[in-house]
Design a protein around this motif. Structure first.
Motif, PDB file in Angstrom:
ATOM      1  N   UNK A  32      12.976   8.863  -0.329  1.00 46.53           N
ATOM      2  CA  UNK A  32      11.748   9.330   0.316  1.00 46.53           C
ATOM      3  C   UNK A  32      10.586   8.413  -0.032  1.00 46.53           C
ATOM      4  N   UNK A  33      10.523   7.989  -1.296  1.00 44.29           N
ATOM      5  CA  UNK A  33       9.460   7.093  -1.734  1.00 44.29           C
ATOM      6  C   UNK A  33       9.555   5.749  -1.022  1.00 44.29           C
ATOM      7  N   UNK A  34      10.767   5.180  -0.959  1.00 45.46           N
ATOM      8  CA  UNK A  34      10.933   3.876  -0.304  1.00 45.46           C
ATOM      9  C   UNK A  34      10.681   3.981   1.186  1.00 45.46           C
ATOM     10  N   UNK A  35      11.129   5.073   1.822  1.00 46.62           N
ATOM     11  CA  UNK A  35      10.865   5.253   3.256  1.00 46.62           C
ATOM     12  C   UNK A  35       9.369   5.339   3.516  1.00 46.62           C
ATOM     13  N   UNK A  36       8.661   6.081   2.677  1.00 42.81           N
ATOM     14  CA  UNK A  36       7.208   6.184   2.833  1.00 42.81           C
ATOM     15  C   UNK A  36       6.559   4.822   2.675  1.00 42.81           C
ATOM     16  N   UNK A  37       7.014   4.055   1.686  1.00 43.14           N
ATOM     17  CA  UNK A  37       6.444   2.739   1.431  1.00 43.14           C
ATOM     18  C   UNK A  37       6.718   1.787   2.594  1.00 43.14           C
ATOM     19  N   UNK A  38       7.953   1.763   3.076  1.00 45.36           N
ATOM     20  CA  UNK A  38       8.326   0.836   4.152  1.00 45.36           C
ATOM     21  C   UNK A  38       7.623   1.207   5.457  1.00 45.36           C
ATOM     22  N   UNK A  39       7.742   2.482   5.878  1.00 43.43           N
ATOM     23  CA  UNK A  39       7.126   2.872   7.145  1.00 43.43           C
ATOM     24  C   UNK A  39       5.610   2.849   7.061  1.00 43.43           C
ATOM     25  N   UNK A  40       5.064   3.160   5.918  1.00 41.24           N
ATOM     26  CA  UNK A  40       3.623   3.098   5.734  1.00 41.24           C
ATOM     27  C   UNK A  40       3.106   1.681   5.852  1.00 41.24           C
ATOM     28  N   UNK A  41       3.845   0.735   5.262  1.00 42.24           N
ATOM     29  CA  UNK A  41       3.404  -0.661   5.354  1.00 42.24           C
ATOM     30  C   UNK A  41       3.553  -1.186   6.782  1.00 42.24           C
ATOM     31  N   UNK A  42       4.636  -0.797   7.481  1.00 44.48           N
ATOM     32  CA  UNK A  42       4.779  -1.209   8.879  1.00 44.48           C
ATOM     33  C   UNK A  42       3.646  -0.647   9.723  1.00 44.48           C
ATOM     34  N   UNK A  43       3.287   0.605   9.499  1.00 44.91           N
ATOM     35  CA  UNK A  43       2.196   1.223  10.255  1.00 44.91           C
ATOM     36  C   UNK A  43       0.873   0.542   9.955  1.00 44.91           C
ATOM     37  N   UNK A  44       0.640   0.226   8.679  1.00 43.18           N
ATOM     38  CA  UNK A  44      -0.613  -0.438   8.298  1.00 43.18           C
ATOM     39  C   UNK A  44      -0.691  -1.838   8.902  1.00 43.18           C
ATOM     40  N   UNK A  45       0.401  -2.574   8.878  1.00 37.21           N
ATOM     41  CA  UNK A  45       0.411  -3.918   9.463  1.00 37.21           C
ATOM     42  C   UNK A  45       0.201  -3.837  10.968  1.00 37.21           C
ATOM     43  N   UNK A  46       0.842  -2.874  11.613  1.00 37.17           N
ATOM     44  CA  UNK A  46       0.674  -2.700  13.063  1.00 37.17           C
ATOM     45  C   UNK A  46      -0.759  -2.345  13.422  1.00 37.17           C
ATOM     46  N   UNK A  47      -1.358  -1.432  12.669  1.00 38.61           N
ATOM     47  CA  UNK A  47      -2.750  -1.048  12.934  1.00 38.61           C
ATOM     48  C   UNK A  47      -3.681  -2.230  12.702  1.00 38.61           C
ATOM     49  N   UNK A  48      -3.413  -3.020  11.671  1.00 39.95           N
ATOM     50  CA  UNK A  48      -4.235  -4.196  11.394  1.00 39.95           C
ATOM     51  C   UNK A  48      -4.112  -5.233  12.509  1.00 39.95           C
ATOM     52  N   UNK A  49      -2.900  -5.428  13.033  1.00 36.11           N
ATOM     53  CA  UNK A  49      -2.720  -6.389  14.129  1.00 36.11           C
ATOM     54  C   UNK A  49      -3.432  -5.923  15.393  1.00 36.11           C
TER      55      UNK A  49
END
Length: 46
Positions: A17-34
């Motif tokens: 759960x922690x790794x999924x949150x970290x991975x999907x959270x970082x993908x979402x943050x990178x997508x929002x930043x782009x």
């Protein structure tokens, strides 16, 4: 009595759960930043 195998199986979902949150959270943050970067680029060159 809890054996070592049961203990590791019990701890796996928390770690996943922690790794999924970290991975999907970082993908979402990178997508929002782009999206922000691209919209700023369009706004500046208008």
């Amino acid at each position: 009595m809890i054996t070592k195998k049961e203990e590791t199986e019990y701890e796996k979902p928390k770690l996943f759960r922690f790794w999924n949150f970290l991975i999907y959270g970082s993908f979402f943050a990178i997508g929002a930043f782009l999206v922000y970067l691209y919209s700023a680029y369009i706004f500046i060159n208008k």
